[in-house]
Design a protein around this motif. Structure first.
Motif, PDB file in Angstrom:
ATOM      1  N   PRO A  71     -12.617 -29.092 -21.549  1.00 36.42           N
ATOM      2  CA  PRO A  71     -11.862 -29.287 -20.307  1.00 36.42           C
ATOM      3  C   PRO A  71     -12.723 -29.253 -19.042  1.00 36.42           C
ATOM      4  O   PRO A  71     -12.218 -29.509 -17.950  1.00 36.42           O
ATOM      5  CB  PRO A  71     -10.867 -28.115 -20.321  1.00 36.42           C
ATOM      6  N   GLN A  72     -14.017 -28.957 -19.192  1.00 37.91           N
ATOM      7  CA  GLN A  72     -14.912 -28.905 -18.032  1.00 37.91           C
ATOM      8  C   GLN A  72     -15.714 -30.194 -17.849  1.00 37.91           C
ATOM      9  O   GLN A  72     -16.642 -30.242 -17.043  1.00 37.91           O
ATOM     10  CB  GLN A  72     -15.879 -27.727 -18.184  1.00 37.91           C
ATOM     11  N   LEU A  73     -15.375 -31.242 -18.578  1.00 39.75           N
ATOM     12  CA  LEU A  73     -16.107 -32.502 -18.452  1.00 39.75           C
ATOM     13  C   LEU A  73     -16.036 -33.038 -17.029  1.00 39.75           C
ATOM     14  O   LEU A  73     -15.025 -32.890 -16.337  1.00 39.75           O
ATOM     15  CB  LEU A  73     -15.528 -33.541 -19.411  1.00 39.75           C
ATOM     16  N   GLU A  74     -17.113 -33.696 -16.634  1.00 42.89           N
ATOM     17  CA  GLU A  74     -17.162 -34.349 -15.332  1.00 42.89           C
ATOM     18  C   GLU A  74     -17.101 -35.868 -15.515  1.00 42.89           C
ATOM     19  O   GLU A  74     -17.213 -36.380 -16.622  1.00 42.89           O
ATOM     20  CB  GLU A  74     -18.450 -33.960 -14.587  1.00 42.89           C
ATOM     21  N   THR A  75     -16.953 -36.574 -14.427  1.00 42.09           N
ATOM     22  CA  THR A  75     -16.880 -38.031 -14.466  1.00 42.09           C
ATOM     23  C   THR A  75     -18.222 -38.632 -14.878  1.00 42.09           C
ATOM     24  O   THR A  75     -19.271 -38.216 -14.394  1.00 42.09           O
ATOM     25  CB  THR A  75     -16.489 -38.580 -13.082  1.00 42.09           C
ATOM     26  N   GLU A  76     -18.180 -39.596 -15.815  1.00 38.91           N
ATOM     27  CA  GLU A  76     -19.384 -40.362 -16.137  1.00 38.91           C
ATOM     28  C   GLU A  76     -19.729 -41.275 -14.956  1.00 38.91           C
ATOM     29  O   GLU A  76     -18.856 -41.914 -14.377  1.00 38.91           O
ATOM     30  CB  GLU A  76     -19.155 -41.245 -17.371  1.00 38.91           C
ATOM     31  N   THR A 127     -17.859 -45.667 -12.681  1.00 38.08           N
ATOM     32  CA  THR A 127     -17.476 -44.325 -13.102  1.00 38.08           C
ATOM     33  C   THR A 127     -16.430 -44.428 -14.200  1.00 38.08           C
ATOM     34  O   THR A 127     -15.710 -45.417 -14.302  1.00 38.08           O
ATOM     35  CB  THR A 127     -16.902 -43.507 -11.935  1.00 38.08           C
ATOM     36  N   ARG A 128     -16.337 -43.389 -15.029  1.00 31.80           N
ATOM     37  CA  ARG A 128     -15.294 -43.299 -16.048  1.00 31.80           C
ATOM     38  C   ARG A 128     -14.806 -41.870 -16.134  1.00 31.80           C
ATOM     39  O   ARG A 128     -15.597 -40.938 -16.308  1.00 31.80           O
ATOM     40  CB  ARG A 128     -15.809 -43.737 -17.425  1.00 31.80           C
ATOM     41  N   ALA A 129     -13.487 -41.694 -16.007  1.00 32.30           N
ATOM     42  CA  ALA A 129     -12.900 -40.363 -16.147  1.00 32.30           C
ATOM     43  C   ALA A 129     -12.786 -40.009 -17.615  1.00 32.30           C
ATOM     44  O   ALA A 129     -12.570 -40.875 -18.468  1.00 32.30           O
ATOM     45  CB  ALA A 129     -11.527 -40.322 -15.485  1.00 32.30           C
ATOM     46  N   PRO A 130     -12.898 -38.732 -17.976  1.00 28.71           N
ATOM     47  CA  PRO A 130     -12.721 -38.339 -19.375  1.00 28.71           C
ATOM     48  C   PRO A 130     -11.317 -38.678 -19.869  1.00 28.71           C
ATOM     49  O   PRO A 130     -10.347 -38.666 -19.109  1.00 28.71           O
ATOM     50  CB  PRO A 130     -12.944 -36.819 -19.353  1.00 28.71           C
ATOM     51  N   ALA A 131     -11.209 -38.967 -21.153  1.00 30.48           N
ATOM     52  CA  ALA A 131      -9.918 -39.224 -21.769  1.00 30.48           C
ATOM     53  C   ALA A 131      -9.227 -37.904 -22.107  1.00 30.48           C
ATOM     54  O   ALA A 131      -9.865 -36.848 -22.225  1.00 30.48           O
ATOM     55  CB  ALA A 131     -10.094 -40.058 -23.040  1.00 30.48           C
TER      56      ALA A 131
END
Length: 543
Positions: A347-352, A322-326
């Motif tokens: 600001p609504q991005l989810e975790t990759e 997983t990768r959290a947004p920067a």
């Protein structure tokens, strides 16, 4: 400088060394120099050094690229102790313990190529310079021979401050500060290690406490506190003389606590003109909402190495990660001189979340060494910048997410031809959004290089061919990039004299003055890569 004699811990001999280098180039008017020294004894060691580099606007085959000049200065120094059961050090270990502390200072300034295009400057010449300062203090310490539970422990504490200013100037007018960024970060990492029989294991923790602030008329993101915490473990098991298994896992939490977005400064005439032009074209954008976010993710991997023979091995790895947004992907809104585009965060991005598999074959004999590997990654919620129109003549890039599939291969090899070496490598990636029916943006094309290294007495001559295929697997709004072949030649001379080595190198790059562009460059359509030039350097090392 080399000294040996009494001194150091318990009267043991101690020694030191160092070196320096000088060089310059014709294609960018570059010149650089640097020096480094180190010394140590039985219980202590120290080091220090620095370098400086200056370049002018580089010359492409189509002419000079305005605003591409650079200036960089860097220095570092440190001191360490070792002995007993503990250490304090920046990377050197000895005895049963060690400890060290070091400081690093970096100052740099670079121009933004063709900066006038950012604001549509026509009547007056506009320049944009980005000045950066980094200050870092790092301490390492650890212990050996701790007992039955763990054999060793290693810890790192690093504090850094990073400041960046974007300064604009029109014609002979006064320079104006458009953006100021500050990053303060405290990083901790600790590891415990144990080996028993066929098993070697390691567990650890990591933390990053970051404070980001931004100010100025073109501030991109709100002041934000970013807290990242992680724990990890990995182990290697030697199942047999031919098979090794590696397992690893990591869990990480990222939290963003953001303040209100900074108020924009008073618009100048250029800003008003850009706004009016954007409104006429129907291109109005609102800054994304400022929302606190928190992401919890975990990753795991399993790998196996199978020795097919004494010369060959098959290596495979499977991963879920997983990768959290920067921070920049979540909150940025405004003109970013670094990528020459207007950025809009999400600001609504989810975790990759990705699943992947790598498979590689390695072979090494007296006459040949090489490897070949393939990889496949399926990424849910792949984060990317999508071109979504324009604002005042500048490309707008919105941060979006879509499920993606990456497939690729890498090969490299070294063929020994008597005293000469022939090396070659190539890589290829195909990245798609299956649900959108499009390719991912800014993916490099099939590319590689071939190099022949031939010794002639005390000299070496090494011609090299760098190449890339045409890239026309594009995302909407991207432009294709032509393929290229570029020829470089390096002539070097090495001499060992007493306790020093002397090395002189002459590099001719892009000898055919080929116009070529990197598909991944954000300014590739307006600024080709560097043209024909020569670089010369001299270095000396004492030991």
């Amino acid at each position: 400088m080399l000294r040996r004699g009494p001194g150091g811990g318990r009267g043991a001999p101690w020694g030191g060394g160092g070196g320096g280098s000088l060089g310059g180039g014709t294609a960018d008017g570059g010149r650089y120099g640097g020096a480094r020294v180190h010394a140590g004894g039985d219980r202590w060691f120290a080091w220090g050094g620095g370098n400086a580099r200056r370049t002018g606007d580089y010359r492409s085959p189509l002419g000079a690229v305005d605003g591409s000049r650079t200036a960089m200065d860097q220095g570092e120094a440190g001191f360490g102790l070792r002995g007993g059961r503990a250490w304090l050090s920046a990377g050197r270990r000895g005895g049963r313990a060690w400890l060290s502390a070091g400081v690093r200072l970096d100052d740099s300034e670079y121009g933004v190529p063709l900066a006038g295009m950012l604001h549509g400057a026509e009547e007056e010449e506009e320049t944009v310079n980005v000045a950066m300062e980094r200050r870092q203090v790092r301490t390492d310490f650890g212990f050996h021979d701790l007992g039955d539970i763990f054999e060793s422990a290693a810890f790192t504490i690093r504090y850094s401050e990073f400041a960046q200013d974007e300064i604009e100037q029109e014609g002979d007018g006064p320079p104006e500060l458009e953006t100021h960024h500050d990053n303060r970060s405290l990083v901790f990492r600790g590891e415990l290690e144990k080996s028993r029989g066929r098993l070697q294991g390691r567990v650890g923790a990591w933390a990053n406490l970051r404070e980001f602030t931004s100010a100025g008329p073109e501030a991109l993101a709100p002041d934000t506190r970013h807290t990242a915490l992680a724990a990890f473990a990995l182990g290697e098991f030697r199942a047999s003389n031919r098979i090794s298994v590696l397992l690893a896992t990591r869990i990480e939490n990222n939290a963003y606590d953001a303040n209100d977005r900074p108020e924009p400064g008073e618009p100048d005439d250029d800003d008003e003109e850009e706004e009016e032009e954007g409104e006429e074209q129907g291109e109005e954008f609102e800054p994304p909402a400022v929302v606190d976010r928190e992401f919890l993710g975990n990753s795991a991997s399993a790998g196996i190495r199978l020795d097919l023979s004494a010369e060959s091995a098959l290596v495979g790895t499977a991963t879920v990660s997983t990768r959290a947004p920067a921070l920049e992907e979540l909150y940025n809104f405004g003109l970013d001189a670094g990528i020459q585009a207007f950025e809009i965060g999400n600001p609504q991005l989810e975790t990759e979340r990705s699943r992947g598999f790598d498979l590689g074959l390695r072979h090494d004999t007296d006459d040949f060494a090489g490897s070949a590997g393939v990889f496949w990654y399926d990424i849910a919620g792949f984060t990317y910048g999508a071109a979504s129109g324009g604002r005042g003549g500048v490309t707008v890039i919105s941060t979006e997410q879509a499920d993606a599939r990456h497939l690729g291969l890498e090969v490299d090899g070294l063929l020994r031809l008597g005293s000469a070496d022939l090396t070659a490598s190539a890589s290829w990636v195909d990245a798609k959004f299956p649900g959108l029916g499009q390719h991912a943006p800014r993916i490099p094309p099939l590319n590689g290089q071939v190099k022949l290294d031939v010794p002639i007495g005390g000299f070496r001559i090494a011609p090299r061919l760098r190449w890339a295929d045409r890239m026309d697997r594009l995302y909407a709004g991207e432009t294709p990039t032509n393929g290229y072949a570029v020829v470089d030649v390096t002539l070097s001379w090495l001499r060992l004299a007493g306790n020093a080595t002397h090395h002189v190198s002459l590099v001719g790059h892009n000898l055919t003055d080929t116009v070529y562009r990197h598909h991944t460059s954000v300014i590739k359509d307006v600024a080709p890569q560097v043209g024909r030039g020569v670089r010369i350097s001299y270095s000396i090392r004492f030991f």
